[in-house]
Design a protein around this motif. Structure first.
Motif, PDB file in Angstrom:
ATOM      1  N   UNK A  56       6.196  24.105   8.391  1.00  0.00           N
ATOM      2  CA  UNK A  56       6.998  23.306   7.460  1.00  0.00           C
ATOM      3  C   UNK A  56       6.527  23.525   6.017  1.00  0.00           C
ATOM      4  N   UNK A  57       5.222  23.464   5.814  1.00  0.00           N
ATOM      5  CA  UNK A  57       4.694  23.635   4.460  1.00  0.00           C
ATOM      6  C   UNK A  57       5.083  25.004   3.899  1.00  0.00           C
ATOM      7  N   UNK A  58       4.959  26.016   4.751  1.00  0.00           N
ATOM      8  CA  UNK A  58       5.270  27.377   4.346  1.00  0.00           C
ATOM      9  C   UNK A  58       6.765  27.513   4.005  1.00  0.00           C
ATOM     10  N   UNK A  59       7.624  26.984   4.886  1.00  0.00           N
ATOM     11  CA  UNK A  59       9.070  27.095   4.668  1.00  0.00           C
ATOM     12  C   UNK A  59       9.470  26.356   3.396  1.00  0.00           C
ATOM     13  N   UNK A  60       8.879  25.186   3.184  1.00  0.00           N
ATOM     14  CA  UNK A  60       9.240  24.423   1.998  1.00  0.00           C
ATOM     15  C   UNK A  60       8.773  25.139   0.731  1.00  0.00           C
ATOM     16  N   UNK A  61       7.594  25.724   0.813  1.00  0.00           N
ATOM     17  CA  UNK A  61       7.077  26.443  -0.342  1.00  0.00           C
ATOM     18  C   UNK A  61       7.993  27.614  -0.710  1.00  0.00           C
ATOM     19  N   UNK A  62       8.434  28.348   0.312  1.00  0.00           N
ATOM     20  CA  UNK A  62       9.345  29.476   0.077  1.00  0.00           C
ATOM     21  C   UNK A  62      10.656  28.993  -0.532  1.00  0.00           C
ATOM     22  N   UNK A  63      11.155  27.886  -0.010  1.00  0.00           N
ATOM     23  CA  UNK A  63      12.419  27.330  -0.502  1.00  0.00           C
ATOM     24  C   UNK A  63      12.291  26.923  -1.971  1.00  0.00           C
TER      25      UNK A  63
ATOM     26  N   UNK B  73       3.245  -1.472 -14.578  1.00  0.00           N
ATOM     27  CA  UNK B  73       4.063  -1.169 -15.768  1.00  0.00           C
ATOM     28  C   UNK B  73       3.841   0.197 -16.430  1.00  0.00           C
ATOM     29  N   UNK B  74       2.798   0.414 -17.275  1.00  0.00           N
ATOM     30  CA  UNK B  74       2.812   1.676 -18.009  1.00  0.00           C
ATOM     31  C   UNK B  74       2.198   2.849 -17.238  1.00  0.00           C
ATOM     32  N   UNK B  75       1.213   2.569 -16.385  1.00  0.00           N
ATOM     33  CA  UNK B  75       0.488   3.647 -15.697  1.00  0.00           C
ATOM     34  C   UNK B  75       1.373   4.334 -14.648  1.00  0.00           C
ATOM     35  N   UNK B  76       0.997   4.250 -13.382  1.00  0.00           N
ATOM     36  CA  UNK B  76       1.784   4.742 -12.244  1.00  0.00           C
ATOM     37  C   UNK B  76       2.090   6.223 -12.286  1.00  0.00           C
ATOM     38  N   UNK B  77       1.119   7.028 -11.967  1.00  0.00           N
ATOM     39  CA  UNK B  77       1.364   8.460 -11.749  1.00  0.00           C
ATOM     40  C   UNK B  77       0.708   8.892 -10.450  1.00  0.00           C
ATOM     41  N   UNK B  78       0.390   7.919  -9.585  1.00  0.00           N
ATOM     42  CA  UNK B  78      -0.382   8.262  -8.380  1.00  0.00           C
ATOM     43  C   UNK B  78       0.340   9.258  -7.500  1.00  0.00           C
ATOM     44  N   UNK B  79      -0.403  10.211  -7.050  1.00  0.00           N
ATOM     45  CA  UNK B  79       0.118  11.301  -6.219  1.00  0.00           C
ATOM     46  C   UNK B  79      -0.439  11.122  -4.804  1.00  0.00           C
ATOM     47  N   UNK B  80       0.404  11.385  -3.815  1.00  0.00           N
ATOM     48  CA  UNK B  80      -0.008  11.389  -2.401  1.00  0.00           C
ATOM     49  C   UNK B  80      -0.884  10.179  -2.053  1.00  0.00           C
ATOM     50  N   UNK B  81      -1.127  10.019  -0.801  1.00  0.00           N
ATOM     51  CA  UNK B  81      -1.921   8.870  -0.375  1.00  0.00           C
ATOM     52  C   UNK B  81      -2.630   9.207   0.911  1.00  0.00           C
TER      53      UNK B  81
ATOM     54  N   UNK C 131       0.811  -1.223   0.000  1.00  0.00           N
ATOM     55  CA  UNK C 131       0.000   0.000   0.000  1.00  0.00           C
ATOM     56  C   UNK C 131       0.841   1.268   0.000  1.00  0.00           C
ATOM     57  N   UNK C 132       2.153   1.117  -0.063  1.00  0.00           N
ATOM     58  CA  UNK C 132       3.010   2.305  -0.136  1.00  0.00           C
ATOM     59  C   UNK C 132       2.839   2.950  -1.512  1.00  0.00           C
ATOM     60  N   UNK C 133       2.638   4.255  -1.537  1.00  0.00           N
ATOM     61  CA  UNK C 133       2.363   4.935  -2.812  1.00  0.00           C
ATOM     62  C   UNK C 133       3.447   5.964  -3.117  1.00  0.00           C
ATOM     63  N   UNK C 134       3.121   6.929  -3.950  1.00  0.00           N
ATOM     64  CA  UNK C 134       4.168   7.814  -4.472  1.00  0.00           C
ATOM     65  C   UNK C 134       4.781   8.718  -3.403  1.00  0.00           C
ATOM     66  N   UNK C 135       4.005   9.063  -2.369  1.00  0.00           N
ATOM     67  CA  UNK C 135       4.570   9.865  -1.285  1.00  0.00           C
ATOM     68  C   UNK C 135       5.702   9.103  -0.610  1.00  0.00           C
ATOM     69  N   UNK C 136       5.462   7.828  -0.365  1.00  0.00           N
ATOM     70  CA  UNK C 136       6.473   6.960   0.244  1.00  0.00           C
ATOM     71  C   UNK C 136       7.662   6.783  -0.702  1.00  0.00           C
ATOM     72  N   UNK C 137       7.365   6.683  -1.973  1.00  0.00           N
ATOM     73  CA  UNK C 137       8.436   6.471  -2.947  1.00  0.00           C
ATOM     74  C   UNK C 137       9.406   7.654  -2.949  1.00  0.00           C
ATOM     75  N   UNK C 138       8.868   8.865  -2.981  1.00  0.00           N
ATOM     76  CA  UNK C 138       9.735  10.043  -2.976  1.00  0.00           C
ATOM     77  C   UNK C 138      10.473  10.185  -1.649  1.00  0.00           C
TER      78      UNK C 138
ATOM     79  N   UNK D 140       8.887  16.302  -0.128  1.00  0.00           N
ATOM     80  CA  UNK D 140       7.773  16.681  -1.002  1.00  0.00           C
ATOM     81  C   UNK D 140       6.436  16.612  -0.268  1.00  0.00           C
ATOM     82  N   UNK D 141       6.236  15.549   0.522  1.00  0.00           N
ATOM     83  CA  UNK D 141       4.954  15.383   1.216  1.00  0.00           C
ATOM     84  C   UNK D 141       4.725  16.448   2.295  1.00  0.00           C
TER      85      UNK D 141
END
Lengths: 304, 304
Positions: free
Chosen positions: A280-287, B296-304, A217-224, B227-228
């Motif tokens: 944190x959100x604000x500081x990151x946005x500024x950065x 494979x081809x898809x995978x653009x999921x953002x946040x969770x 269930x790990x998604x793109x947030x976890x990936x980054x 990013x999160x």
């Protein structure tokens, strides 16, 4: 420059060579490395013009004779041994620099290995890619728009520092100057600690009995968040140990922050949580806004 | 289905509507929301066919009459109030589901708000984008290849669960089933904890006296890691509080892990550090390989 010697002709050293050649900033480049195959490949690719054999004093002496600049771009664990090996052959007019991710330990190693010649060593750290390696990974534009931090010693002459700075500028880099201690504090916070935290999270999850379910269930947030945990364990072990005091200090500050956040969470204090999240959100946005403005079209830097 | 009612026609609710329509899986969609402007915009964009007014019982009753399915896609903090408002108007044949990121708290709210009608509520969580919002962000392919976790209640009939599952499948999603407790434990580990950790790091750095210097040297590793921390502080405050017990447990496990890593680092135990780093790198590599094979081809999921 007439002659540049590069120890370790992989992504970092090889890209330095390619960029200098493209800029017409050097007449000849000698590569030195432990892998004969890598050196032969670098020669074949035209990255270097000659090969020096690391283990042979005569070959090393020949490689270093009349060199304007020596760059150490081999794994940092080899820094002291390389410096000790080149010390006897170093001409008075040669300047030595390095590309290590930590600086206090490199300075200490240089003082031990070079002794009275330490004034010829100008420590540096190019903030650029480390995810691929080998001579084939070398590209001539790796450093364009990237920062190179020079952490000059009190013993360095301004002319020697400038020779190193000019070489990096010829590669397209932007020179910053910090003390070795400032450098290590800064990178402990923005690079070394995040790596440790990402490794810790993935290891924590991987060791749980239901790890397979979790990863499912790990998604793109976890990936980054965990991308940097894909980096070389050996390299990051060395960096962690090399920068131990600064990294411990940053880790302690972070653990204190987590302890406080835990208390907010346990108390159900939504306002306190939101204040941290939103700061944190604000500081990151500024950065992000600042770097997007500064690095407008370029910006592909990988790892640090 | 003949009629679907959606509370909150933003990215999640609006994309559900668009996907159902594209699949020809629904005859008419009624949107209900607090912002009259958003509802008018959703109607104008053809996402919904009619508007129900949240604050007017008669309008709500009209909206819900004969509905096959109701999706709650408004901010999760509104879930209980919405359920309480619709309870009196719920036909026996209507199934209600939601899109909240936490499930135990939603189930508790549903039991309080729906009482004897709780069997009609089938909780769900689509694992899909949350970084943009509003009706204009809605797209018909948001859920293609994405997971939707259904956390059915003991009271749910299999037919009602299947109605929810079939609707999501019509949107292109893949159905997974967990208990609400399993769901919350899993997402505490792979989503809620990483968010808290990223917010904590950026806040920690931003509050240091030399924050400007630090941010100046933060590079792409830091950018991905944090990013999160660019996500909505209000939403993550709510999620943190809603999943407090599971998040506390994961945070404690992580802090124990950091305490151990700190001891390895303080002892200069390179082998122990490398073992953690390398287990993490290996586990992450396996995970990335598995998802790249699967998605494979898809995978653009953002946040969770």
């Amino acid at each position: 420059m007439n002659k540049v010697v590069i120890f370790g002709v992989g992504l970092i050293g090889g890209s330095f060579a390619r960029a200098l050649k493209k800029a017409g900033a050097v007449r000849s480049i000698v590569g030195v490395g432990r892998s004969a195959a890598s050196m032969a490949r670098a020669l074949e690719l035209g990255i270097i013009d000659a090969i020096g054999v690391a283990g042979e004093p005569a070959s090393l002496a020949e490689a270093l004779r009349g060199a304007d600049l020596v760059l150490l771009a081999a794994p940092v664990a080899q820094t002291e041994a390389i410096l000790a090996a080149i010390a006897p052959h170093l001409d008075a007019g040669t300047v030595v620099t390095d590309a290590g991710s930590t600086k206090s330990d490199v300075v200490a190693a240089a003082r031990r290995a070079l002794g009275g010649k330490v004034a010829q060593f100008v420590p540096g750290h190019p903030i650029a890619g480390r995810e691929t390696n080998g001579p084939d990974a070398a590209i001539d534009h790796l450093y364009i728009g990237k920062k190179v931090v020079i952490t000059a010693l009190a013993e360095n002459s301004e002319a020697d520092v400038e020779r190193v700075a000019a070489a990096w500028r010829a590669c397209g880099a932007i020179i910053h100057r910090l003390t070795p201690q400032e450098h290590d504090k800064v990178f402990a916070a923005v690079s070394h600690l995040p790596h440790l935290l990402a490794y810790a999270l993935v290891d924590d999850i991987a060791r749980k009995p239901h790890a397979d379910l979790l990863f499912q269930y790990a998604a793109s947030g976890f990936r980054d968040f965990t991308r940097i945990a894909g980096s070389s364990p050996e390299m990051w072990r060395d960096i962690s140990l090399a920068n131990q005091p600064a990294l411990l200090a940053e880790l302690d500050a972070y653990m204190a922050q987590l302890t406080q956040l835990r208390a907010h969470l346990a108390a159900g204090d939504g306002a306190a949580l939101e204040s941290v999240y939103s700061n944190a959100q604000h500081a990151r946005h500024q950065w992000i806004t600042a770097i997007e403005t500064a690095e407008a079209p370029a910006s592909q830097d990988k790892a640090d």
